[in-house]
Write a protein that holds these residues in place. Structure first.
Motif, PDB file in Angstrom:
ATOM      1  N   GLY A  12       0.807  -1.208   0.000  1.00  0.00           N
ATOM      2  CA  GLY A  12       0.000   0.000   0.000  1.00  0.00           C
ATOM      3  C   GLY A  12       0.842   1.261   0.000  1.00  0.00           C
ATOM      4  O   GLY A  12       0.550   2.241  -0.703  1.00  0.00           O
ATOM      5  N   SER A  13       1.927   1.254   0.759  1.00  0.00           N
ATOM      6  CA  SER A  13       2.793   2.440   0.836  1.00  0.00           C
ATOM      7  C   SER A  13       3.504   2.680  -0.497  1.00  0.00           C
ATOM      8  O   SER A  13       3.677   3.825  -0.920  1.00  0.00           O
ATOM      9  CB  SER A  13       3.826   2.264   1.956  1.00  0.00           C
ATOM     10  N   LYS A  14       3.893   1.576  -1.177  1.00  0.00           N
ATOM     11  CA  LYS A  14       4.586   1.739  -2.457  1.00  0.00           C
ATOM     12  C   LYS A  14       3.639   2.281  -3.513  1.00  0.00           C
ATOM     13  O   LYS A  14       4.019   3.102  -4.359  1.00  0.00           O
ATOM     14  CB  LYS A  14       5.186   0.406  -2.911  1.00  0.00           C
ATOM     15  N   GLN A  15       2.367   1.834  -3.475  1.00  0.00           N
ATOM     16  CA  GLN A  15       1.372   2.364  -4.419  1.00  0.00           C
ATOM     17  C   GLN A  15       1.268   3.885  -4.275  1.00  0.00           C
ATOM     18  O   GLN A  15       1.339   4.634  -5.268  1.00  0.00           O
ATOM     19  CB  GLN A  15       0.005   1.731  -4.144  1.00  0.00           C
ATOM     20  N   MET A  16       1.076   4.326  -3.029  1.00  0.00           N
ATOM     21  CA  MET A  16       0.910   5.752  -2.772  1.00  0.00           C
ATOM     22  C   MET A  16       2.171   6.529  -3.157  1.00  0.00           C
ATOM     23  O   MET A  16       2.105   7.632  -3.693  1.00  0.00           O
ATOM     24  CB  MET A  16       0.585   5.986  -1.293  1.00  0.00           C
ATOM     25  N   ASN A  17       3.326   5.930  -2.889  1.00  0.00           N
ATOM     26  CA  ASN A  17       4.601   6.556  -3.226  1.00  0.00           C
ATOM     27  C   ASN A  17       4.725   6.832  -4.710  1.00  0.00           C
ATOM     28  O   ASN A  17       5.066   7.938  -5.136  1.00  0.00           O
ATOM     29  CB  ASN A  17       5.740   5.613  -2.804  1.00  0.00           C
ATOM     30  N   ILE A  18       4.451   5.796  -5.510  1.00  0.00           N
ATOM     31  CA  ILE A  18       4.593   5.936  -6.953  1.00  0.00           C
ATOM     32  C   ILE A  18       3.587   6.935  -7.505  1.00  0.00           C
ATOM     33  O   ILE A  18       3.931   7.803  -8.328  1.00  0.00           O
ATOM     34  CB  ILE A  18       4.436   4.562  -7.643  1.00  0.00           C
ATOM     35  N   LEU A  19       2.333   6.842  -7.051  1.00  0.00           N
ATOM     36  CA  LEU A  19       1.313   7.768  -7.540  1.00  0.00           C
ATOM     37  C   LEU A  19       1.640   9.210  -7.160  1.00  0.00           C
ATOM     38  O   LEU A  19       1.472  10.136  -7.972  1.00  0.00           O
ATOM     39  CB  LEU A  19      -0.059   7.369  -6.978  1.00  0.00           C
ATOM     40  N   ARG A  20       2.128   9.404  -5.930  1.00  0.00           N
ATOM     41  CA  ARG A  20       2.451  10.753  -5.486  1.00  0.00           C
ATOM     42  C   ARG A  20       3.630  11.328  -6.280  1.00  0.00           C
ATOM     43  O   ARG A  20       3.604  12.479  -6.716  1.00  0.00           O
ATOM     44  CB  ARG A  20       2.779  10.728  -3.986  1.00  0.00           C
ATOM     45  N   LYS A  21       4.641  10.497  -6.501  1.00  0.00           N
ATOM     46  CA  LYS A  21       5.807  10.954  -7.269  1.00  0.00           C
ATOM     47  C   LYS A  21       5.417  11.259  -8.712  1.00  0.00           C
ATOM     48  O   LYS A  21       5.854  12.262  -9.285  1.00  0.00           O
ATOM     49  CB  LYS A  21       6.895   9.872  -7.241  1.00  0.00           C
ATOM     50  N   ALA A  22       4.617  10.365  -9.301  1.00  0.00           N
ATOM     51  CA  ALA A  22       4.221  10.561 -10.698  1.00  0.00           C
ATOM     52  C   ALA A  22       3.426  11.852 -10.855  1.00  0.00           C
ATOM     53  O   ALA A  22       3.651  12.635 -11.798  1.00  0.00           O
ATOM     54  CB  ALA A  22       3.401   9.366 -11.180  1.00  0.00           C
ATOM     55  N   ARG A  23       2.491  12.114  -9.918  1.00  0.00           N
ATOM     56  CA  ARG A  23       1.705  13.331  -9.987  1.00  0.00           C
ATOM     57  C   ARG A  23       2.593  14.551  -9.812  1.00  0.00           C
ATOM     58  O   ARG A  23       2.416  15.581 -10.486  1.00  0.00           O
ATOM     59  CB  ARG A  23       0.614  13.287  -8.909  1.00  0.00           C
ATOM     60  N   SER A  24       3.559  14.436  -8.928  1.00  0.00           N
ATOM     61  CA  SER A  24       4.487  15.553  -8.692  1.00  0.00           C
ATOM     62  C   SER A  24       5.315  15.842  -9.942  1.00  0.00           C
ATOM     63  O   SER A  24       5.515  17.004 -10.319  1.00  0.00           O
ATOM     64  CB  SER A  24       5.413  15.209  -7.517  1.00  0.00           C
ATOM     65  N   TYR A  25       5.782  14.769 -10.601  1.00  0.00           N
ATOM     66  CA  TYR A  25       6.564  14.960 -11.828  1.00  0.00           C
ATOM     67  C   TYR A  25       5.731  15.644 -12.909  1.00  0.00           C
ATOM     68  O   TYR A  25       6.219  16.515 -13.641  1.00  0.00           O
ATOM     69  CB  TYR A  25       7.061  13.611 -12.342  1.00  0.00           C
ATOM     70  N   ILE A  26       4.463  15.267 -13.022  1.00  0.00           N
ATOM     71  CA  ILE A  26       3.601  15.876 -14.040  1.00  0.00           C
ATOM     72  C   ILE A  26       3.412  17.364 -13.761  1.00  0.00           C
ATOM     73  O   ILE A  26       3.484  18.203 -14.663  1.00  0.00           O
ATOM     74  CB  ILE A  26       2.236  15.154 -14.088  1.00  0.00           C
ATOM     75  N   GLU A  27       3.180  17.690 -12.484  1.00  0.00           N
ATOM     76  CA  GLU A  27       2.978  19.093 -12.120  1.00  0.00           C
ATOM     77  C   GLU A  27       4.234  19.928 -12.354  1.00  0.00           C
ATOM     78  O   GLU A  27       4.160  21.120 -12.651  1.00  0.00           O
ATOM     79  CB  GLU A  27       2.552  19.179 -10.656  1.00  0.00           C
TER      80      GLU A  27
END
Length: 912
Positions: A378-393
């Motif tokens: 669960g933590s890795k899922q949130m990590n990847i999604l958060r990083k990916a969203r940050s990179y897009i922004e």
């Protein structure tokens, strides 16, 4: 004995069905939230052309004059859009191919039980997610995407199923019907305000399913002029429809071309799709680019399921919920932001499936037994999604895309992990039951059919055995109950309990067997064991390499010279060697269905007639007491053979001239099939004449189902079977067990007292092995798994040409079973002439086939190419089917060989 075979049938049925719970459960889950990209899509609408049955090489290659068969589509490749290869999975049936294309996942084989027409499990699709979808084409394909669609927004326009006639004059009408109806639809829309408003909405799909190429491919083969001309007709039709769309909408639209073979063409163009890109060099595993003259135009390959997310992203609809396709970014002509947002949506959509799958498995597993997928916590899922969203922004789109692809691959691995979570547990229980059953059947053979045991009935059974196994059964049932397991799990897990109880009850038999083995010379025992293992392995390898059957038959050919039969029966031994070597040629030939040759079918029929004339002449010359009724039956079968030859020849000519299947030919074919199991019952029950009558009757049907050299196969196989019966007689006479009887004086009898039969000898294991080997040869002698998976429909054209999967499949199955029946009838004769009960040999055959099935169970693959996976499972299914249908075939053989119908009056004596 009846109780044992009933239980045996049930046990094998359970083992057979278990493969579907272990390997073929539906991968679909429900309850996900739809995911879509919030950015404006590049296209308002999507037009999907599917040329069913179109192969990549047929579309892309140039003809003998250096011209393209599809000039419009080739022009698109060079000037307007992107192209590539869509790699499909097996089976290459139309339905699973379209499910992968439109819904984005590879359907499990449970759909075959409904003829690939009904949805075994409801699924989401691109059409369901669209605002409106209009589709035209086959009644076999379109309804499955409309059924279950939420709301009333998927409209289908199908022609009558009778149009799918492989013997029709012009199969291209299936395609022109679609093109004509699409044009009429848009013409009508101009005068219908409601419809006009709908087709001008956003997020709409037009689907044109073109079946003509597939139909011509089945009827005339992909190398035929009809198939290649149909490609040109489709190309012209696509050009006309594209022109109409441009004129109607005053702009460009998006299109995709797609079919259904291992390598299939994908051509996309229009809004949101990359333009052609010239490259100096590109490398692929195949060497097609140079052959097609497209080496300078960038080729973009995808998996078939990847097309669904591509189409969804182009018109801005949610990705199909069950899609496992990965958005092919290389096809998109859009901003980096759009690409990053789209692949992010793809990752979230995939992750939704993973979460639902994990939750379902967690709810049905005890907490202390549940092992989560560690690579995607669960933590890795949130990590990847958060990083990916940050990179897009932050505008770091490449990094975002890379992270999203990593998440997609992990989610796919996780889906596979939870989908196969119970596989090891179930497989272990099935293997336990499998081994237990094989041991029990072996002990039963030793106990009831041999003299290895002594005073078994006087031994007192342990009293504690039953309570222990009852307690084990209760514990297993309770364990499954608290986990909420399906009822099938109870069957797989509890079945080994009574089986092993039955095994351990025979512990005295086991002791006697061990004592007998220890008393046997070690060198002899090791030698027999090695020969037995070698024989089993040759059978197993023959499933992968047909030439192993040739090796086995060649070894059989020298058998008479190894056991001194040659000195007693020279002519019989030479005949055995000749027909073994002749039959050994068939596995070396190409599989049936590639190059039809009706002259070989005619030649096989002529040989049958000559053999029949020779037998009839011999009868008349010997002036035997052979009844007039039997002679009449013999003449009737010869006439039936002539009729079958005529029907094959005239049907082939009629279809070649595109005049369809003549009605009279169809009537004669079905009448021949219907009578093939009845006419032999009118013949004499004398062993030789009954077997010959069965051969004549079944050969007439086989000729009707043949397209080439395979028509000779049952004839050569039957000749070898006749010699086998003689050889077994000679073998037992040599051992001094009984004196030889002529086959023209032995009668089949249904009421033979099996208690008078002798006990088993070691040589009887060899007889059982011969039977299993001949059954495998009957199956693989003219084909393999791949040829069966894509069988040639031309084989059934004497019976019907209108597409009917169940009827055509049943006819092909009967064609496969005919050599089996011939072998089993010969086996009945072997049992009778060697004075051995069917119970004894049948049990040995079951043990041999079960040992093979157990090996194939371990050889099943769940990774690698889908062809490898499908082939490995097919091997298991075939061997299990052989064990199951052996009961059916044995009963059918007994019926054909022992029953006697009389044309009139009372039955007469038929002793010669």
């Amino acid at each position: 004995m009846l109780l044992f075979f009933t239980l045996g049938l049930f046990v094998h049925f359970v083992f057979f069905v278990s493969i579907f719970d272990i390997y073929f459960t539906s991968p679909l889950v429900h309850g996900m939230t739809p995911q879509f990209t919030s950015l404006p899509p590049p296209a308002r609408r999507l037009v999907l052309f599917v040329a069913d049955g179109l192969r990549a090489d047929a579309l892309y290659e140039l003809d003998e004059n250096g011209n393209s068969r599809a000039p419009f589509i080739r022009n698109i490749i060079m000037h307007e859009g992107s192209w590539g290869i869509s790699h499909t999975h097996v089976p290459t049936e139309s339905r699973p191919g379209h499910v992968a294309l439109i819904a984005g996942f590879y359907e499990d084989v449970s759909a075959v039980a409904k003829g690939w027409k009904e949805n075994p499990v409801e699924f989401d699709s691109l059409f369901n997610e669209s605002k409106y979808t209009w589709s035209w084409g086959s009644p076999d394909i379109l309804p499955m995407f409309a059924k279950g669609a939420s709301g009333d927004h998927v409209y289908t326009y199908s022609y009558n199923a009778q149009r799918e006639d492989f013997g029709a004059h012009d199969a291209t009408k299936l395609d022109t019907w679609v093109f004509d109806n699409v044009k009429e639809f848009f013409h009508a829309a101009r005068n219908n305000q409601s419809l006009f408003s709908k087709i001008n909405e956003e997020k709409i799909v037009f689907f044109l399913h073109l079946l003509g190429i597939d139909t011509n491919g089945h009827a005339h083969r992909p190398s035929s002029r009809e198939y290649k001309d149909n490609i040109k007709i489709v190309d012209d039709g696509v050009k006309e429809i594209v022109s109409m769309f441009k004129h109607f909408y005053r702009n460009d639209s998006h299109g995709a071309g797609h079919p259904s073979e291992t390598l299939t063409p994908l051509v996309t163009w229009g809004a949101g799709i990359k333009y052609p890109q010239k490259v100096s060099a590109q490398h692929f595993d195949d060497e097609f680019l140079k052959e097609w003259g497209l080496e300078e135009w960038k080729r973009r390959d995808v998996n078939q399921a990847d097309i669904a997310p591509l189409m969804a992203s182009l018109i801005g609809v949610p990705f199909p919920l069950n899609s496992v396709g990965i958005l092919p970014m290389d096809y998109l002509n859009n901003t980096d932001l759009f690409k990053a947002e789209s692949i992010f949506t793809n990752a979230v959509q995939m992750l939704e499936q993973f979460k639902v799958k994990m939750t379902q498995k967690k709810e049905t597993t005890l907490p202390f037994l549940f092992t989560p997928f560690k690579l995607l916590s669960g933590s890795k899922q949130m990590n990847i999604l958060r990083k990916a969203r940050s990179y897009i922004e932050q505008g770091e789109f490449d990094e975002a895309i890379s992270l999203c692809k990593e998440l997609i691959h992990l989610a796919l691995k996780g889906l596979s992990y939870y989908h196969t979570y119970d596989r090891f547990f179930l497989a272990t229980n099935v293997v336990l039951g499998f081994v237990g059953w094989t041991v029990y059947a072996s002990l039963l053979i030793i106990k009831s059919c041999s003299n290895l045991t002594r005073c078994v009935n006087k031994v007192k059974k342990p009293s504690h055995l039953l309570p222990c196994f009852v307690a084990i059964g209760i514990l297993i049932a309770f364990f499954l109950l608290i986990q909420g397991c399906p009822w099938t799990y109870y069957v797989y897990c509890l079945l080994p309990v009574p089986i092993w109880y039955a095994v351990l009850k025979e512990f005295q038999v086991i002791q006697d067997l061990i004592a007998s083995i220890l008393a046997f010379p070690l060198s002899h025992f090791v030698g027999y064991l090695l020969v037995f293992i070698l024989g089993i392995e040759v059978l197993v390898l023959s499933f992968f390499y047909r030439y192993m059957l040739t090796a086995g038959l060649t070894a059989f050919a020298v058998w008479p010279f190894l056991n001194q039969l040659w000195t007693r029966a020279k002519i019989t031994s030479l005949s055995w060697t000749f027909f073994c070597l002749l039959l050994a040629v068939f596995p070396l030939m190409p599989v049936v269905g590639r190059k039809p040759d009706i002259s070989l079918v005619m030649g096989a029929g002529l040989l049958v007639l000559l053999l029949s004339l020779f037998v009839l002449t011999s009868l008349l010359k010997r002036k035997t007491s052979f009844g007039k009724a039997e002679i009449l039956v013999h003449l009737l079968q010869m006439i039936n053979t002539v009729l079958s030859m005529y029907v094959v020849y005239s049907t082939h000519n009629s279809l070649f001239k595109k005049q369809g299947l003549p009605l009279m030919n169809q009537i004669v074919s079905w009448a021949t099939l219907a009578s093939s199991l009845v006419v032999p019952l009118l013949s004499s029950p004398v062993l030789f004449w009954r077997l010959f009558s069965i051969l004549l009757s079944l050969m007439s049907t086989y000729l009707l189902l043949s397209t080439g050299y395979e028509a000779l196969f049952p004839l050569v196989l039957s000749c070898l079977m006749f010699i086998w019966i003689y050889m077994e007689q000679e073998t037992l006479q040599q051992s001094g067990i009984f004196s030889k009887q002529k086959l023209t004086s032995i009668q089949f009898s249904y009421n033979t007292d099996i208690t008078q039969f002798r006990q088993l000898y070691l040589d009887d294991v060899r007889r059982a092995f011969f039977l299993v080997f001949f059954l495998v040869t009957a199956f693989f002698g003219t084909g393999n798994i791949a040829s069966i998976n894509s069988f040639d429909l031309a084989s059934v054209y004497c019976f019907l040409t209108v597409f009917s999967p169940f009827m055509m499949g049943a006819l092909m199955m009967w064609k496969i079973l005919i050599p089996f029946v011939l072998v089993m009838c010969a086996f009945e004769a072997v049992q009778l002439t060697t004075q051995l009960s069917s119970k004894s040999l049948f049990l040995i055959v079951l043990v041999l086939s079960d040992i093979m099935a157990l090996q194939f169970f371990f050889l099943i693959k769940d990774c690698g190419s889908w062809l490898d996976i499908g082939t490995s499972i097919s091997h298991y299914v075939i061997v299990m089917s052989m064990a199951i249908f052996l009961v059916f075939l044995n009963g059918l053989a007994q019926l054909l060989t022992t029953k006697k119908l009389n044309l009139c009056g009372k039955p007469k004596s038929h002793l010669l």
